[in-house]
Structure formats: C-alpha cells, structure tokens
Design an enzyme around this catalytic site. Structure first.
Site, short mmCIF file in Angstrom:
data_model
loop_
_atom_site.label_atom_id
_atom_site.label_comp_id
_atom_site.label_asym_id
_atom_site.label_seq_id
_atom_site.Cartn_x
_atom_site.Cartn_y
_atom_site.Cartn_z
N LYS A 192 0.85 -1.19 0.00
CA LYS A 192 0.00 0.00 0.00
C LYS A 192 0.89 1.24 0.00
O LYS A 192 1.40 1.65 1.04
CB LYS A 192 -0.92 0.02 1.23
CG LYS A 192 -1.94 1.17 1.16
CD LYS A 192 -2.57 1.49 2.49
CE LYS A 192 -1.79 2.47 3.31
NZ LYS A 192 -1.68 3.84 2.73
N GLU A 244 9.95 1.35 10.65
CA GLU A 244 11.03 2.33 10.41
C GLU A 244 10.36 3.70 10.44
O GLU A 244 9.63 4.05 9.52
CB GLU A 244 11.70 2.03 9.07
CG GLU A 244 13.11 2.60 9.01
CD GLU A 244 13.11 4.02 8.50
OE1 GLU A 244 13.21 4.95 9.34
OE2 GLU A 244 13.02 4.22 7.29
N CYS A 286 13.30 11.14 6.94
CA CYS A 286 13.36 10.67 8.33
C CYS A 286 14.74 10.86 8.93
O CYS A 286 14.88 11.06 10.14
CB CYS A 286 12.91 9.22 8.43
SG CYS A 286 13.91 8.06 7.47
N GLU A 330 10.00 16.10 15.36
CA GLU A 330 10.45 16.02 13.98
C GLU A 330 9.66 17.07 13.18
O GLU A 330 8.44 17.12 13.26
CB GLU A 330 10.16 14.61 13.43
CG GLU A 330 10.62 14.41 12.02
CD GLU A 330 10.40 12.98 11.53
OE1 GLU A 330 11.26 12.48 10.79
OE2 GLU A 330 9.36 12.38 11.85
#
Length: 490
Positions: free
Chosen positions: A182, A257, A291, A385
C-alpha cells in the site's frame, strides 16, 4: 536510458486501476494524483478499500507457495531483470518522481539509482545460503533453515516513495514471500505503479506482487488480514504505533522504520565551511522531508557564531520553487497541512526566544530554507520532527553536554559527528543511542548494504537492508530427520 521505449509507464494500462494480480478497477473507486508544486492533476489511479486489500491478500497467498518453490536462481533472474528495466527507463521514471513528490531532479535520480541497487541486492539474497546443521542429542540429523513468512504487507510514505517501497518489496520477494503493498495515496505512481510495471515486464508470476494505493482504512485492513503474516512499515511514529498495535493484536511480525530527530554534532575543531555544508545538506535536502534529516545542529559554543553565519548564507542562496524549472534547490512541501505544521513549530521557537535568522516564511507550498539559532529544550523545534527545511542550532559547552543533548530525544534514528580528531569523534559517537552513526558526515545516508532503522520512537529495533533482510523477511524452521521411526516407552 532506453531510447526505444519513451513510454515505459504506459498510462493507458493503469489509469484508474490498481495492480491486484493484474491491472484492475478497485471497489474503493479512484483518486486523482496531483503535483504538489502547482496543483495540476497528473493521473488517476485505483483507490483501494478494505475489500480490495482482502482480495489482494487472498491472491498473494494463493500465489506464494509456488513462488517460494521457484528456484532461487530464477527468482534472482527476475529481480535482476526488474532492476535492468528501472535503470533503462530511469530518465522517464524520474520525471514522475519529481512531479508527484516535489523532488528536485538530482534527488529523483538518487531514488532511481538506489532503487536499482536495492533490487540487485535482493537478487543476491535469493541465492544466499541461509541454513545450518545443528548439534543433536541422539543419532538423528538436525538442521535449521530460514523459510518465508508467506505474505508480507508493505506500507510506504510519500517522501522517498520509490526507494522506501522497493527496499522492502524486493527483499521480501527474493526470499520467497508474496507481497501486498500500500503506497501513500499522494505518491501511488512513484511508490507503486512504477514498481508494478517493472516486475510485470520482468516476468514475475501473477499474484506474487499486488499494489493497492489506499488510505488509513486500507492500511488497517492489511495489518489485520489473516492472509498477511508480516507488515513492513515506513512512516511517522504515530502511524507506526498504530500499525504495531494492530499487528500485535493479530500476532503478526512487524517491522517499523519511523521518524527521527537526528543530531549533527559539530565539535570545536571542525572545518567550519565543511561542517556548515554538511549541516545545510542534512537539514534542507528534499525540503527536510526525510526521516534521517538533520533535525538538530549541535555546535560547540566556541564556533557557534561562525557556523551560524555560514549556514544562514547558504539558506539565503537556496531558492524554493517548482522543480520542473530546474533552477531550484528546494521543491514544494507535500501538503498545506504540513506547511501549517512547519510554521507552527517555527513560530513556537521564536515565541520562546529562538532567533529567526533566515526563512521562516512560505509562498504557498514553497517553504524558504530556515535557520533558527538559540534553540533549546522546551521548544517544539527541539523535541519534534519538523519534516520541513528548518535548521535548528543548539549550542553546547562540552562534548559530554553534546552527548546529553543528542540522547535526550525520544527518537534514535541517525546521528553525525564532525571533528578534525577522529578518535574524539568516535568517542562521542560511541555514546549516542542511534540505529545509524556517521562519523565526519551529516545524518542523511542510506543504501542497500547497511541495516537501516532506529530505536525508541524511531522504530522497534528492526532493520531493513543488508544483512538484516534475511532476519526480517524469513523465520527459522527446525527440521529433525531419523532414518526410520523408532518406538517410545508408551
């Protein structure tokens, strides 16, 4: 680039469809894919709901047994053919990555290049020996072998849509699993259609790979589907926590992750120009939507001013705009909501005493390269973040102070340490709680041969890539063999 075939992707084949054994319409309808730089509609693809996911998982399970029995050398051949097709058509396919994810051309080409390498690495996994003989307690033979899980579900994000999809898909396929993937519904072409096309042309048997773009309900269906044995997820910590929760309830293996708040530590003996260049690349590449982006620039107070001046000068010379013009360093942020979130974080820092020295503004989706100095714990910019082009400068007095600041994060993905003294850099690096450590480099690094992932909020200790792929995408089976059956005391 293959000059004979300028239309490898061939939109006529997949417009309005998803890849469920073959190109098919979805019960979930269709979704328009738009260019974040200018809002133009690029294409329409099938949008999968839970029913489509269930169908894909059923097809994958039915196809997996014979795929697992396919000779490893044949699986490797098909993977290498897919890599060849991606490489030959890279020029055409990179254009889709640029238009769909807001990438500048060099970043799109990095995705093609790394995508090819990940698939070739997977082809080698297919023929890597993965078993061992075990000591026995009697005369029988005992051995352990790695066997595929069955069907692996892959869920990938928008930022590096091709690479962050194909690194899990190719490894899972190589080791005998079937896959239901997906991709993020904002990048279903680079993250899905391209991959379906290269494996379709490479001769992968029907049903072994299924690609269903969809939203959260499709992701949830994938995590709870009884035909799916494992989920490999790349995305936000919040999304990953939800995936882990649903997979845990269904006793599935899960690889997460997730995000990072990655520190680049610049010690007082670093070369100022080189260090500032590393900080700019780590903070601003792909608008900070990575990331492993450098989320905190930790600088020894003795050189803080010198590094800050250099970083500001760089930020002011990095134009943001539509990557199709080729004259920009930064492309668009993926969505208006994300722009608003970046602005919220910058405004919070300024309100709490940080100094805004460059950027801090946006023109629609184009957010200017931003430098915040005097960032401290307690500011959202220090804790969260950002996923935007914001360099947050934090000063420290001692090497121990830098280590403490870096380790104060709930995340634990990547870190970099820059120093003219290699031993000193290594000593600092050895004390950082991260999944990947880069000495004399910034934090944005990736590739097929290293085990990639993080700790804490950055992941659950799982890794993807390199030697980790066999541990993640297969499981042990113990086999014991007697020459013939023997009686027991009962």
């Amino acid at each position: 680039m293959n000059m004979h075939n300028r239309n490898f992707l061939d939109a006529g084949r997949w417009t309005g469809r998803a890849f469920i054994s073959e190109w098919a319409e979805t019960r979930g309808g269709t979704i328009d894919v738009t260019n974040p730089a200018n809002g133009t509609v690029l294409a329409s693809v099938g949008y999968g709901g839970p029913e489509d996911v269930a169908q894909a998982a059923g097809e994958a399970r039915a196809a997996q047994k014979s795929w697992a029995k396919t000779l490893p050398v044949e699986r490797a051949r098909i993977l290498n053919k897919a890599a060849d097709l991606l490489e030959e058509n890279g020029g055409e396919l990179a254009q889709w990555i640029m238009k769909e994810s807001g990438s500048i051309h060099p970043k799109a080409m990095i995705e093609i290049e790394h995508g090819v390498l990940f698939i070739r690495h997977a082809a080698m996994l297919a023929i890597t020996p993965t078993g061992m003989f075990l000591p026995g307690m009697d005369a029988r033979a005992n051995y352990a072998r790695r066997v595929p899980h069955g069907v692996v579900g892959v869920i990938s994000p928008f930022n590096f849509p091709l690479v962050l999809s194909v690194r899990s898909i190719a490894a899972a396929l190589a080791l005998g699993n079937a896959v239901v993937h997906k991709p993020d519904p904002r990048t279903p072409i680079s993250g899905g259609i391209i991959i379906a096309r290269i494996f379709e042309e490479a001769g992968l048997p029907k049903g072994v790979l299924n690609i269903v773009p969809g939203g959260a309900d499709a992701g949830e269906a994938l995590c709870s589907d009884p035909n799916v044995a494992m989920i490999s997820f790349t995305g936000s910590a919040r999304g990953g926590a939800r995936v882990g929760e649903v997979c845990g309830r269904h006793l599935k293996r899960v690889q997460l992750e997730l995000g990072g708040k990655n520190a680049l530590i610049i010690l007082d003996d670093a070369d100022l120009d080189i260090a500032a260049s590393n900080a700019a690349w780590g903070a601003f590449l792909h608008q900070g939507q990575i990331c492993m982006a450098t989320g905190l620039v930790l600088v020894d107070e003795k050189i803080e001013q010198a590094i800050t001046e250099r970083l500001v000068a760089k930020a002011l010379h990095l134009p943001a705009g539509d990557p199709s013009s080729d004259q920009v360093a930064l492309g668009p942020i993926i969505s208006d909501a994300q722009v608003a979130n970046i602005q919220r974080i910058v405004d919070d820092a300024v309100a709490k005493g940080a100094r805004l020295l460059a950027g801090g503004t946006h023109d629609g989706r184009f957010y200017a390269a931003t430098v915040l100095a005097g960032v401290q714990p307690g500011m959202v910019a220090f804790e969260e973040e950002i996923f935007g082009p914001v360099a947050c400068i934090v000063s420290f007095k001692t090497d121990e102070g830098a280590i403490e600041l870096a380790n104060s994060s709930e995340y634990g993905l990547a870190a970099g340490v820059i120093s003219a003294n290699l031993g000193r850099a290594m000593a600092v690096g050895d004390q950082l709680n991260v999944g990947q450590l880069h000495i004399n480099d910034q934090t944005v690094n990736g590739g097929p041969y290293a085990p990639f992932g993080g700790r804490g909020k950055s992941g659950n200790g799982t890794r993807v890539g390199g030697p980790a792929d066999i541990e993640e995408f297969t499981q042990w089976q113990w086999v014991s063999v007697k020459d013939k059956a023997t009686p027991y005391p009962f």
